[in-house]
Design a protein around this motif. Structure first.
Motif, PDB file in Angstrom:
ATOM      1  N   GLY A  31       0.848  -1.335   0.089  1.00 52.03           N
ATOM      2  CA  GLY A  31      -0.020  -0.007  -0.212  1.00 52.03           C
ATOM      3  C   GLY A  31       0.952   1.366   0.181  1.00 52.03           C
ATOM      4  N   ILE A  32       0.434   2.392   0.244  1.00 52.69           N
ATOM      5  CA  ILE A  32       1.021   3.501   0.305  1.00 52.69           C
ATOM      6  C   ILE A  32       2.296   3.600   1.490  1.00 52.69           C
ATOM      7  CG2 ILE A  32       0.924   6.224   0.608  1.00 52.69           C
ATOM      8  CD1 ILE A  32      -0.298   5.115  -2.165  1.00 52.69           C
ATOM      9  N   HIS A  33       1.794   3.096   2.581  1.00 53.52           N
ATOM     10  CA  HIS A  33       2.861   2.936   3.371  1.00 53.52           C
ATOM     11  C   HIS A  33       4.159   2.214   2.954  1.00 53.52           C
ATOM     12  CE1 HIS A  33       1.549   4.714   7.412  1.00 53.52           C
ATOM     13  NE2 HIS A  33       0.315   4.703   6.795  1.00 53.52           N
ATOM     14  N   GLY A  34       3.924   0.926   2.642  1.00 52.98           N
ATOM     15  CA  GLY A  34       4.847   0.089   2.190  1.00 52.98           C
ATOM     16  C   GLY A  34       5.457   0.363   0.848  1.00 52.98           C
ATOM     17  N   ALA A  35       4.780   1.072   0.046  1.00 56.78           N
ATOM     18  CA  ALA A  35       5.568   1.553  -1.207  1.00 56.78           C
ATOM     19  C   ALA A  35       6.382   2.741  -0.939  1.00 56.78           C
ATOM     20  CB  ALA A  35       4.515   1.911  -2.461  1.00 56.78           C
ATOM     21  N   SER A  36       6.092   3.703  -0.268  1.00 60.11           N
ATOM     22  CA  SER A  36       6.720   4.935   0.430  1.00 60.11           C
ATOM     23  C   SER A  36       7.973   4.324   1.147  1.00 60.11           C
ATOM     24  CB  SER A  36       5.783   5.833   1.241  1.00 60.11           C
ATOM     25  OG  SER A  36       4.835   6.243   0.632  1.00 60.11           O
ATOM     26  N   VAL A  37       7.984   3.311   2.186  1.00 53.90           N
ATOM     27  CA  VAL A  37       9.153   2.855   2.567  1.00 53.90           C
ATOM     28  C   VAL A  37      10.021   2.354   1.681  1.00 53.90           C
ATOM     29  CG1 VAL A  37      10.017   1.137   4.620  1.00 53.90           C
ATOM     30  CG2 VAL A  37       7.887   2.559   5.037  1.00 53.90           C
ATOM     31  N   ALA A  38       9.738   1.681   0.829  1.00 53.63           N
ATOM     32  CA  ALA A  38      10.351   0.994  -0.073  1.00 53.63           C
ATOM     33  C   ALA A  38      11.038   1.819  -1.041  1.00 53.63           C
ATOM     34  CB  ALA A  38       9.594  -0.078  -0.763  1.00 53.63           C
ATOM     35  N   LEU A  39      10.425   2.883  -1.326  1.00 50.43           N
ATOM     36  CA  LEU A  39      10.982   3.905  -2.432  1.00 50.43           C
ATOM     37  C   LEU A  39      12.247   4.772  -1.536  1.00 50.43           C
ATOM     38  CD1 LEU A  39      10.856   5.454  -5.153  1.00 50.43           C
ATOM     39  CD2 LEU A  39       9.097   6.928  -4.110  1.00 50.43           C
ATOM     40  N   PHE A  40      11.739   5.316  -0.493  1.00 48.79           N
ATOM     41  CA  PHE A  40      12.664   6.271   0.066  1.00 48.79           C
ATOM     42  C   PHE A  40      13.855   5.420   0.786  1.00 48.79           C
ATOM     43  CE2 PHE A  40       8.803   8.477   1.557  1.00 48.79           C
ATOM     44  CZ  PHE A  40       8.732   9.316   0.509  1.00 48.79           C
ATOM     45  N   ALA A  41      13.827   4.093   1.046  1.00 48.25           N
ATOM     46  CA  ALA A  41      14.788   3.251   1.475  1.00 48.25           C
ATOM     47  C   ALA A  41      15.910   2.948   0.309  1.00 48.25           C
ATOM     48  CB  ALA A  41      14.388   1.885   2.148  1.00 48.25           C
ATOM     49  N   ALA A  42      15.162   2.493  -0.751  1.00 50.59           N
ATOM     50  CA  ALA A  42      15.772   2.420  -1.944  1.00 50.59           C
ATOM     51  C   ALA A  42      16.772   3.614  -2.549  1.00 50.59           C
ATOM     52  CB  ALA A  42      15.187   2.231  -3.428  1.00 50.59           C
ATOM     53  N   ARG A  43      16.108   4.889  -2.401  1.00 52.33           N
ATOM     54  CA  ARG A  43      16.827   6.210  -2.541  1.00 52.33           C
ATOM     55  C   ARG A  43      17.753   6.287  -1.813  1.00 52.33           C
ATOM     56  NH1 ARG A  43      11.526  10.063  -4.327  1.00 52.33           N
ATOM     57  NH2 ARG A  43      11.367   9.014  -6.566  1.00 52.33           N
ATOM     58  N   GLY A  44      17.850   5.963  -0.520  1.00 58.25           N
ATOM     59  CA  GLY A  44      18.823   5.964   0.572  1.00 58.25           C
ATOM     60  C   GLY A  44      19.904   4.733   0.566  1.00 58.25           C
ATOM     61  N   GLY A  45      19.922   4.222  -0.614  1.00 62.19           N
ATOM     62  CA  GLY A  45      20.797   2.991  -0.923  1.00 62.19           C
ATOM     63  C   GLY A  45      20.818   1.856  -0.662  1.00 62.19           C
ATOM     64  N   MET A  46      19.538   1.327   0.109  1.00 60.72           N
ATOM     65  CA  MET A  46      19.265  -0.022   0.059  1.00 60.72           C
ATOM     66  C   MET A  46      18.747  -0.835  -1.131  1.00 60.72           C
ATOM     67  SD  MET A  46      17.311  -0.159   3.827  1.00 60.72           S
ATOM     68  CE  MET A  46      18.373  -0.193   5.250  1.00 60.72           C
ATOM     69  N   ASN A  47      19.203  -2.179  -0.993  1.00 63.23           N
ATOM     70  CA  ASN A  47      18.735  -3.017  -1.972  1.00 63.23           C
ATOM     71  C   ASN A  47      17.412  -3.451  -1.560  1.00 63.23           C
ATOM     72  OD1 ASN A  47      18.378  -4.980  -4.152  1.00 63.23           O
ATOM     73  ND2 ASN A  47      19.811  -6.415  -3.070  1.00 63.23           N
ATOM     74  N   VAL A  48      15.988  -3.259  -2.026  1.00 67.40           N
ATOM     75  CA  VAL A  48      14.827  -3.420  -1.448  1.00 67.40           C
ATOM     76  C   VAL A  48      13.987  -4.431  -2.261  1.00 67.40           C
ATOM     77  CG1 VAL A  48      12.906  -2.271  -0.836  1.00 67.40           C
ATOM     78  CG2 VAL A  48      14.925  -1.130  -0.331  1.00 67.40           C
ATOM     79  N   ARG A  94      16.853  -6.824   7.123  1.00 69.96           N
ATOM     80  CA  ARG A  94      15.762  -5.967   7.869  1.00 69.96           C
ATOM     81  C   ARG A  94      14.284  -6.110   7.037  1.00 69.96           C
ATOM     82  NH1 ARG A  94      20.223  -2.644   6.969  1.00 69.96           N
ATOM     83  NH2 ARG A  94      21.089  -1.927   8.519  1.00 69.96           N
ATOM     84  N   ILE A  95      13.165  -6.354   8.005  1.00 65.57           N
ATOM     85  CA  ILE A  95      11.774  -6.340   7.540  1.00 65.57           C
ATOM     86  C   ILE A  95      11.409  -5.047   7.819  1.00 65.57           C
ATOM     87  CG2 ILE A  95       9.818  -7.744   7.499  1.00 65.57           C
ATOM     88  CD1 ILE A  95      12.266  -9.162   6.437  1.00 65.57           C
ATOM     89  N   VAL A  96      10.139  -4.686   7.098  1.00 69.29           N
ATOM     90  CA  VAL A  96       9.101  -3.919   7.502  1.00 69.29           C
ATOM     91  C   VAL A  96       7.717  -4.447   7.117  1.00 69.29           C
ATOM     92  CG1 VAL A  96       8.229  -1.485   7.184  1.00 69.29           C
ATOM     93  CG2 VAL A  96      10.546  -1.797   7.034  1.00 69.29           C
ATOM     94  N   LEU A  97       6.807  -4.383   7.995  1.00 70.58           N
ATOM     95  CA  LEU A  97       5.662  -5.092   7.957  1.00 70.58           C
ATOM     96  C   LEU A  97       4.578  -3.834   7.760  1.00 70.58           C
ATOM     97  CD1 LEU A  97       5.647  -7.763  10.750  1.00 70.58           C
ATOM     98  CD2 LEU A  97       6.495  -7.859   8.308  1.00 70.58           C
ATOM     99  N   THR A  98       4.019  -3.714   6.666  1.00 69.20           N
ATOM    100  CA  THR A  98       3.053  -2.641   6.298  1.00 69.20           C
ATOM    101  C   THR A  98       1.761  -3.394   5.599  1.00 69.20           C
ATOM    102  OG1 THR A  98       3.798  -2.306   4.122  1.00 69.20           O
ATOM    103  CG2 THR A  98       5.068  -1.150   5.808  1.00 69.20           C
ATOM    104  N   GLY A  99       1.311  -4.375   6.540  1.00 74.47           N
ATOM    105  CA  GLY A  99       0.013  -4.809   6.114  1.00 74.47           C
ATOM    106  C   GLY A  99      -1.279  -4.593   6.359  1.00 74.47           C
TER     107      GLY A  99
END
Length: 381
Positions: free
Chosen positions: A14-31, A196-201
């Motif tokens: 959803g918007i929470h999960g997609a936003s976290v994934a986007l910002f983390a990838a832009r921060g240098g993470m492999n997501v 690391r894991i983020v649960l945004t279900g």
């Protein structure tokens, strides 16, 4: 079979999960982003896209103000337009008891920073000429509006692709177990490893946390919405009533979306949800009462979708106690407005930075020895 290792796995698209994934990838993470269905098509895709201060709890107003600015400027940071219309918002009172409720809620939100003021019915009619002249008063907010939920999903899909996020749709996760270097997520017939894991279900956060033997009840709401045929201009604001049982807006092409939390039928465990005839009729009658000109148009479709809510109706955003490297974000009642900024703050913490605003730890909702309750002051909705 293992599908490789990632720095971060986000469960829930959803918007929470997609936003976290986007910002983390832009921060240098492999997501990797894992979604059981289609991206941004559950609660984030079936809601009305309202961006409002008037339906946001007072404790979330500072976050909603920041997020509203993000929504209005979505092309700058998301890279794509999401059909945002910024406009005035009104919440109406038709009875004396609604006047009291409206004043109480306006005061609480105004104290939290929202530009909300009480206006007379004459002033309300100047702001929204189509409003029912029988109103007693209204609260007005100059920062309101809405996004197009469908366009938002498309925009996130493109932004995630551009940021290098691996997006796995129709990939339900069935379990989560610790490993020597982080965690393993089970997707039949494979596993995915992540540090690391983020649960945004959303409503499914309760069973997800159950994978870690954490019991945290999440209430499932089955909110209904309806849309009218295209009609001439009948309103120019986002409209509600003091009770919160109406959300009303007219899109540029002429359709009017009617919502407000009227409940349908369904079950989280089966994933089935459907509309209720009584709720559809009740919601439509309330819409016509607020904007009488709607009496001359017809409904063309109604639908329902799940919304998650915690015991105190505030979000759970932060680390999962006792499980280093696991984070949670979601269950934000009326949370479409504030979602991108809350996700931004959480991602700052995941990347090892100090969040711009405090998170909402889940400890306050956990009972039993060792739980650290975080005080949450009672407040009007």
């Amino acid at each position: 079979m293992s599908a490789g290792r990632y720095d971060l796995a986000v469960v829930g698209g959803g918007i929470h999960g997609a936003s976290v994934a986007l910002f983390a990838a832009r921060g240098g993470m492999n997501v990797v982003l894992l979604e059981a269905g289609a991206l941004a098509r559950q609660a984030s895709g079936t809601n009305a896209g309202t961006l409002t201060m008037q339906m946001t709890r007072a404790a979330l107003i500072p976050y909603a103000l920041k997020a509203h600015e993000m929504w209005v400027n979505a092309p700058r940071w998301l890279g794509h337009d999401v059909g945002v219309v910024a406009c005035d918002g009104l919440s109406l009172a038709f009875t004396e008891s609604e006047e009291e409720l409206l004043s109480e809620r306006a005061d609480a939100r105004s104290a939290a920073g929202a530009p909300i003021t009480l206006v007379s019915k004459a002033e309300a009619a100047c702001i929204e000429p189509g409003v029912n002249p029988e109103i007693r008063m209204a609260s007005h907010c100059s920062i309101d509006g809405y996004a197009n939920a469908y366009l938002t999903g498309l925009a996130y899909r493109r932004a995630l692709r551009d940021a290098g996020v691996t997006v796995r749709e129709y990939a339900p996760v069935t379990g989560l177990t610790p490993s020597s270097n982080g965690y393993e997520l089970r997707l039949e017939p494979e596993t995915i490893a992540a540090s690391r894991i983020v649960l945004t279900g959303g409503v499914w956060l309760e069973p997800m946390l159950g994978w870690l033997n954490i019991q945290l009840p999440i209430k499932t709401l089955i909110n209904q919405l309806s849309v009218t045929e295209r009609t001439g201009p009948v309103m120019r604001t986002v409209l509600g009533i003091a009770s919160g049982l109406l959300s009303l807006k007219q899109f540029p092409h002429g359709t009017v979306v009617i919502g407000g939390g009227w409940q349908g039928e369904g079950n989280r465990d089966t994933g089935v949800h459907r509309t209720s005839h009584d709720s559809t009729v009740g919601n439509a009658r309330l819409a016509v009462h607020a904007i009488p000109a709607l009496r001359n148009t017809r409904l063309v479709r109604s639908w329902a979708g799940f919304e998650a809510e915690t015991e105190d109706a505030l979000p759970i955003v932060g680390p999962v106690p006792g499980h280093p490297g696991v984070w949670v974000s979601g269950s934000v009642h009326s949370g479409y407005t504030s979602a991108p900024y809350i996700a931004h703050c959480l991602t700052q913490a995941i990347l090892g930075h100090h969040p711009e605003m405090p998170l909402f730890p889940m400890d306050r909702l956990l009972a039993g020895p060792g739980s650290e309750a975080v005080p949450v002051s009672p407040e009007p909705q």
